[in-house]
Write a protein that holds these residues in place. Structure first.
Motif, mmCIF file in Angstrom:
data_model
loop_
_atom_site.group_PDB
_atom_site.id
_atom_site.type_symbol
_atom_site.label_atom_id
_atom_site.label_comp_id
_atom_site.label_asym_id
_atom_site.label_seq_id
_atom_site.Cartn_x
_atom_site.Cartn_y
_atom_site.Cartn_z
ATOM 1 N N GLN A 1 25.111 -18.336 -4.086
ATOM 2 C CA GLN A 1 24.152 -19.013 -4.825
ATOM 3 C C GLN A 1 24.585 -20.502 -5.249
ATOM 4 O OE1 GLN A 1 22.800 -16.599 -7.938
ATOM 5 N NE2 GLN A 1 21.048 -17.916 -8.346
ATOM 6 N N ALA A 2 23.868 -21.481 -4.990
ATOM 7 C CA ALA A 2 24.058 -22.663 -5.406
ATOM 8 C C ALA A 2 23.453 -23.290 -6.572
ATOM 9 C CB ALA A 2 23.823 -23.735 -4.314
ATOM 10 N N PRO A 3 23.678 -23.848 -7.536
ATOM 11 C CA PRO A 3 23.057 -24.281 -8.478
ATOM 12 C C PRO A 3 21.557 -24.733 -8.544
ATOM 13 C CG PRO A 3 25.231 -25.347 -8.799
ATOM 14 C CD PRO A 3 25.163 -24.835 -7.327
ATOM 15 N N GLY A 4 20.812 -24.053 -9.208
ATOM 16 C CA GLY A 4 19.094 -24.332 -9.250
ATOM 17 C C GLY A 4 18.722 -23.782 -7.743
ATOM 18 N N ARG A 5 19.230 -22.981 -7.099
ATOM 19 C CA ARG A 5 18.888 -22.266 -6.043
ATOM 20 C C ARG A 5 18.939 -20.788 -5.774
ATOM 21 N NH1 ARG A 5 20.585 -24.995 -0.429
ATOM 22 N NH2 ARG A 5 18.774 -23.751 0.097
ATOM 23 N N GLU A 6 18.092 -19.943 -5.345
ATOM 24 C CA GLU A 6 18.081 -18.509 -5.412
ATOM 25 C C GLU A 6 19.330 -18.040 -4.347
ATOM 26 O OE1 GLU A 6 13.408 -17.516 -5.300
ATOM 27 O OE2 GLU A 6 14.675 -17.024 -3.480
ATOM 28 N N ARG A 7 19.816 -16.854 -4.687
ATOM 29 C CA ARG A 7 20.745 -16.066 -4.268
ATOM 30 C C ARG A 7 20.449 -15.980 -2.545
ATOM 31 N NH1 ARG A 7 24.381 -12.026 -7.598
ATOM 32 N NH2 ARG A 7 24.255 -13.856 -8.684
ATOM 33 N N GLU A 8 21.240 -16.226 -1.646
ATOM 34 C CA GLU A 8 21.055 -15.885 -0.272
ATOM 35 C C GLU A 8 22.026 -15.384 0.189
ATOM 36 O OE1 GLU A 8 20.261 -19.773 1.782
ATOM 37 O OE2 GLU A 8 22.128 -20.541 1.021
ATOM 38 N N ALA A 9 21.674 -14.474 1.287
ATOM 39 C CA ALA A 9 22.416 -13.505 2.015
ATOM 40 C C ALA A 9 23.454 -14.385 3.126
ATOM 41 C CB ALA A 9 21.992 -12.699 2.650
ATOM 42 N N GLU B 1 26.832 -28.445 2.048
ATOM 43 C CA GLU B 1 25.609 -27.682 1.906
ATOM 44 C C GLU B 1 26.120 -26.272 1.558
ATOM 45 O OE1 GLU B 1 25.871 -29.763 4.116
ATOM 46 O OE2 GLU B 1 24.858 -29.058 5.929
ATOM 47 N N ASP B 2 27.584 -26.015 2.060
ATOM 48 C CA ASP B 2 28.046 -24.543 2.041
ATOM 49 C C ASP B 2 28.556 -24.283 0.304
ATOM 50 O OD1 ASP B 2 29.467 -24.759 5.072
ATOM 51 O OD2 ASP B 2 27.656 -23.745 4.262
ATOM 52 N N THR B 3 28.673 -25.432 -0.512
ATOM 53 C CA THR B 3 28.997 -25.393 -1.830
ATOM 54 C C THR B 3 28.125 -24.290 -2.624
ATOM 55 O OG1 THR B 3 29.789 -27.599 -1.946
ATOM 56 C CG2 THR B 3 29.406 -26.571 -4.125
ATOM 57 N N ALA B 4 28.827 -23.263 -3.137
ATOM 58 C CA ALA B 4 28.225 -22.308 -3.949
ATOM 59 C C ALA B 4 29.224 -21.608 -4.588
ATOM 60 C CB ALA B 4 27.190 -21.471 -2.914
ATOM 61 N N MET B 5 28.851 -20.547 -5.575
ATOM 62 C CA MET B 5 29.261 -19.385 -5.766
ATOM 63 C C MET B 5 29.114 -18.220 -4.861
ATOM 64 S SD MET B 5 31.274 -18.347 -8.315
ATOM 65 C CE MET B 5 31.064 -18.991 -9.862
ATOM 66 N N SER C 1 18.308 -5.454 -3.111
ATOM 67 C CA SER C 1 18.618 -4.128 -2.436
ATOM 68 C C SER C 1 19.979 -3.722 -2.754
ATOM 69 C CB SER C 1 18.543 -4.249 -0.835
ATOM 70 O OG SER C 1 17.200 -4.731 -0.612
ATOM 71 N N TYR C 2 20.773 -4.499 -3.512
ATOM 72 C CA TYR C 2 22.152 -4.139 -3.738
ATOM 73 C C TYR C 2 22.483 -4.053 -5.237
ATOM 74 C CZ TYR C 2 22.846 -6.116 0.968
ATOM 75 O OH TYR C 2 22.931 -6.348 2.367
ATOM 76 N N SER C 3 23.201 -2.720 -5.718
ATOM 77 C CA SER C 3 23.213 -2.261 -6.870
ATOM 78 C C SER C 3 24.824 -2.489 -7.153
ATOM 79 C CB SER C 3 22.749 -0.759 -7.052
ATOM 80 O OG SER C 3 23.921 0.133 -6.309
ATOM 81 N N ILE C 4 25.582 -2.941 -6.703
ATOM 82 C CA ILE C 4 26.950 -3.168 -7.254
ATOM 83 C C ILE C 4 27.301 -4.493 -6.597
ATOM 84 C CG2 ILE C 4 29.378 -2.589 -6.893
ATOM 85 C CD1 ILE C 4 28.399 0.245 -6.834
ATOM 86 N N TRP C 5 27.984 -5.529 -7.545
ATOM 87 C CA TRP C 5 28.234 -6.892 -7.364
ATOM 88 C C TRP C 5 29.406 -7.195 -7.805
ATOM 89 C CZ3 TRP C 5 25.053 -10.332 -4.708
ATOM 90 C CH2 TRP C 5 23.737 -9.810 -4.439
ATOM 91 N N GLY C 6 30.201 -7.982 -7.212
ATOM 92 C CA GLY C 6 31.508 -8.726 -7.705
ATOM 93 C C GLY C 6 30.950 -9.879 -8.610
ATOM 94 N N ARG C 7 31.999 -10.590 -9.413
ATOM 95 C CA ARG C 7 31.653 -11.693 -10.146
ATOM 96 C C ARG C 7 31.920 -13.103 -9.491
ATOM 97 N NH1 ARG C 7 34.370 -10.410 -16.083
ATOM 98 N NH2 ARG C 7 33.348 -8.633 -16.162
ATOM 99 N N GLY C 8 32.065 -13.230 -8.149
ATOM 100 C CA GLY C 8 31.792 -14.358 -7.553
ATOM 101 C C GLY C 8 33.286 -15.241 -7.283
ATOM 102 N N THR C 9 33.196 -15.877 -6.400
ATOM 103 C CA THR C 9 34.297 -16.926 -6.254
ATOM 104 C C THR C 9 33.854 -18.247 -5.608
ATOM 105 O OG1 THR C 9 36.561 -17.446 -5.381
ATOM 106 C CG2 THR C 9 35.015 -16.334 -3.902
#
Length: 125
Positions: free
Chosen positions: A41-49, A90-94, A111-119
Motif C-alpha cells: 500500500q502506497a500513500p493515498g492508494r488502496e492496498r493491492e495484492a 512505483e514499487d515504493t510502498a508499505m 478475504s484475509y483475517s490475519i495481517w502483519g504490521r508491514g515493512t
C-alpha cells in the motif's frame, strides 16, 4: 493465534533488489501448509495484492510484477520471502503479508483475517 512479522524492507535505487520476509509464529502449521500473500500500500492508494504462496506450492503474481518478483516459502525458518528485483520507484510502498484467506479471489484484501504490521520499501530514481 497466528502472528506474522515482516522484515527486510529498506531504501534502494531503481534497478536494485530487496528480499523481504514474512515470519510466521505461534502456529501449529508450517508455511507450506498455509496460503500467505504479500500486499502493498502506497500513500493515498488502496492496498493491492502482489504475490501469493498457496498450500501445495502454487504461486500467483499481480500483473505489474512482470517476472521481477519471486515468492517462496522457507519451511526451516517458517517464513515466506518476496525477492524483488529490478525495483522501480512505483514499487515504493508499505509491504504487508497476510494469511487465513477465505474466498476465491486471492487479490481481495478483505478475504484475509490475519495481517502483519508491514515493512517499508522505498525505491529512489
Amino acid at each position: 493465534q497466528v502472528r506474522l512479522v515482516e522484515s527486510g524492507g529498506g531504501s534502494v535505487q531503481a534497478g536494485g533488489a530487496l528480499r523481504i520476509s514474512c515470519t510466521v509464529s505461534e502456529s501449529r502449521r508450517n508455511v507450506d501448509s498455509m496460503t500467505i500473500t504479500w500486499f502493498r500500500q502506497a500513500p493515498g492508494r488502496e492496498r493491492e495484492a502482489v504475490a501469493a504462496s498457496y498450500i501445495g506450492g502454487g504461486t500467483d503474481y499481480a500483473d505489474f510484477v512482470n517476472g521481477r518478483f519471486t515468492i517462496s516459502p522457507d519451511v526451516a525458518n517458517n517464513a515466506v520471502y518476496l525477492q524483488m528485483n529490478n525495483l522501480k520507484p512505483e514499487d515504493t510502498a508499505m509491504y504487508y503479508c497476510a494469511t487465513r484467506w477465505v474466498g476465491d479471489n486471492w487479490r481481495l484484501a478483505t478475504s484475509y483475517s490475519i495481517w502483519g504490521r508491514g515493512t517499508q520499501v522505498t525505491v529512489s530514481s
